[in-house]
Design an enzyme around this catalytic site. Structure first.
Site, PDB file in Angstrom:
ATOM      1  CG  ASP A 184       3.365 -44.970  -6.165  1.00  0.00           C
ATOM      2  OD1 ASP A 184       3.007 -45.547  -4.973  1.00  0.00           O
ATOM      3  OD2 ASP A 184       2.629 -44.587  -6.783  1.00  0.00           O
ATOM      4  CG  ASP A 186      -0.781 -49.938  -6.320  1.00  0.00           C
ATOM      5  OD1 ASP A 186      -2.167 -50.029  -6.113  1.00  0.00           O
ATOM      6  OD2 ASP A 186       0.285 -50.550  -6.393  1.00  0.00           O
ATOM      7  CD  GLU A 193      -3.852 -46.614  -7.683  1.00  0.00           C
ATOM      8  OE1 GLU A 193      -3.662 -47.157  -6.600  1.00  0.00           O
ATOM      9  OE2 GLU A 193      -3.090 -45.871  -8.275  1.00  0.00           O
ATOM     10  NE  ARG A 229      -8.567 -46.249  -0.402  1.00  0.00           N
ATOM     11  CZ  ARG A 229      -7.402 -46.123  -0.908  1.00  0.00           C
ATOM     12  NH1 ARG A 229      -7.074 -46.050  -2.175  1.00  0.00           N
ATOM     13  NH2 ARG A 229      -6.631 -45.402  -0.235  1.00  0.00           N
ATOM     14  CB  SER A 272       3.629 -49.765  -2.576  1.00  0.00           C
ATOM     15  OG  SER A 272       2.272 -50.181  -3.148  1.00  0.00           O
ATOM     16  N   GLY A 273       1.832 -47.702  -1.124  1.00  0.00           N
ATOM     17  CA  GLY A 273       0.553 -47.906  -0.159  1.00  0.00           C
ATOM     18  C   GLY A 273      -0.303 -49.066  -0.383  1.00  0.00           C
ATOM     19  CE  LYS A 317       3.511 -44.431  -1.103  1.00  0.00           C
ATOM     20  NZ  LYS A 317       3.159 -44.176  -2.380  1.00  0.00           N
ATOM     21  CG  ASP A 340       0.628 -41.831  -9.251  1.00  0.00           C
ATOM     22  OD1 ASP A 340       1.091 -42.274  -8.147  1.00  0.00           O
ATOM     23  OD2 ASP A 340      -0.447 -42.184  -9.584  1.00  0.00           O
TER      24      ASP A 340
END
Length: 404
Positions: A184, A186, A193, A229, A272-273, A317, A340
């Site tokens: 991952d 962030d 982030e 977001r 990554s998101g 992912k 995480d």
């Protein structure tokens, strides 16, 4: 020599370490009709403990071997202990596990608790080695005779009580074969982030941070929360992405970890998101082999508040992990995933080894092991790579080539 009924002699030398001790002992033993059954050696602060188990047939004059071993010890100014015994067979120990303990600091009570749990599970500690003394103390134990799942559960309880990290892994090829790392980004590879850094420039940080926290805990659907977001960023000048890219800081130890694993011919991937506008720069900077992330849509130099293309979410992912594995020609069982948040759960569970890094409780409980110190390179220790090996490789690379 009949291995079904052998006598044995255990020779243990203890004293100041120096070159030639092992060769001197074995050179002396070479003169006798014995075979080597087992060897263990460890050096602690310059003090050597060398144990050699030799086997011999009934009727052999073992007294001469005893006398020769004592002479070696006297000549080397070392202490020697000798003990005879008998064994029906000496098979190679099976079912070995590696138990890795990380502490900052690592206190005697923690080691006592871990060793006690191992004994309570009917297992034996065959070998103990220090892999690092900074930025954390890392001790690795070879353990035999344990049920892996039962031991892992027991040590997880003890680790929480002692405030240390403990990993339980299969030994041998199971561990050495993990050749693809998928991480991952962030709050794992980098600090913080990215979406919150952008939100600070768009004036909506508090709103975005609340949604991010809920999504990380698994309370909200990731895709929906991400779109919510990103929508708040609509109208932000695209130049803000360049500012954020320059502001991003790698996690402590990240560069060391990637550099070391690349030296060892591991493949390295990030998923990554977050956003390709930032992760692409990390790929170039660190020499990362594979990557997957979301892409912010930009029109006329401003963010539209939308994502371009499919969203990389929790399932995405895991799918990316599988794709990277195929492209690298590496089985899923030989992969390591690090993350995480709840968005990483599927990936952690799909990998051969899933590591929760400074993670939320739900992630720590689901992962194979957890690291709760703020140094990403401590993950090297879980792979059996010592701090000394890392430093030696760095020093070798820094040495200029000889003049020609």
């Amino acid at each position: 020599m009949d291995g079904s009924a052998q006598r044995t002699l255990l020779i243990t030398l203890t004293g100041r370490d120096r070159p030639g001790v092992t060769s001197r002992l074995f050179g002396t033993l070479a003169d006798f009709p014995i075979t080597v059954a087992d060897v263990e050696q460890v050096v602690i602060r310059g003090r050597l403990v060398l144990g050699v188990l030799v086997a011999y047939a009934d009727g052999a004059d073992i007294g001469r071997v005893w006398t020769a071993a004592e002479k070696v010890a006297t000549d080397l100014d070392m202490e020697v202990e000798l003990a005879t015994g008998r064994t029906k067979s000496m098979p190679r120990r099976r079912g070995r596990l590696h138990v890795t303990v990380l502490g900052a600091p690592l206190k005697p009570a923690a080691m006592a608790g871990i060793a006690g749990r191992i004994a309570a599970n009917g297992a034996n500690i065959d070998r103990i080695e220090r892999l690092a003394q900074y930025p954390v103390t890392c001790i690795e134990m070879d353990v035999s005779g344990a049920d892996p799942e039962g031991l892992r559960a027991a040590l997880a309880i003890e680790a929480a009580e002692q405030q240390v990290d403990v990993a339980v892994q299969f030994g041998g090829l199971h561990r050495r074969a993990k050749r693809l790392i998928v991480m991952d980004v962030d709050s794992t590879l980098i600090q913080g982030e990215v979406i919150e850094l952008l939100a600070a420039r768009a004036g909506c940080l508090d709103e975005v941070a609340k949604v991010t926290e809920s999504a990380m805990r698994g309370e909200l659907d990731f895709e929906g929360s991400l779109r919510e977001r990103v929508a708040l960023l609509a109208g932000l000048d695209a130049a803000a992405i360049d500012d954020v890219r320059r502001e991003v800081e790698l996690a402590a130890g990240a560069r060391t970890m990637v550099r070391t694993l690349k030296r060892l011919d591991y493949k390295f991937a990030i998923v990554s998101g977050g956003f390709t506008q930032v992760t692409d720069a990390l790929v170039d900077d660190l020499g990362i082999d594979y990557s997957a992330a979301n892409t912010l849509e930009i029109e006329h130099g401003k963010l539209t508040g939308r994502i371009s293309g499919p969203v990389i979410d929790r399932a995405g992912k895991a799918t990316a992990l599988e794709r990277f594995s195929r492209e690298a020609g590496i089985p899923i069982s030989q992969t390591v995933a690090i993350g995480d948040g709840a968005n990483d759960l599927d990936m952690l569970q799909a990998a051969g080894l899933g590591i929760a890094y400074n993670a939320k409780p739900v992630v720590r409980q689901a992962a194979d092991t957890a690291v709760n110190v703020p140094y990403l390179d401590t993950i090297l220790f879980l792979l059996g790579i010592s701090r000394e090996e890392v430093e030696a490789a760095d020093a070798a690379d820094a040495t200029p080539p000889p003049a020609t």
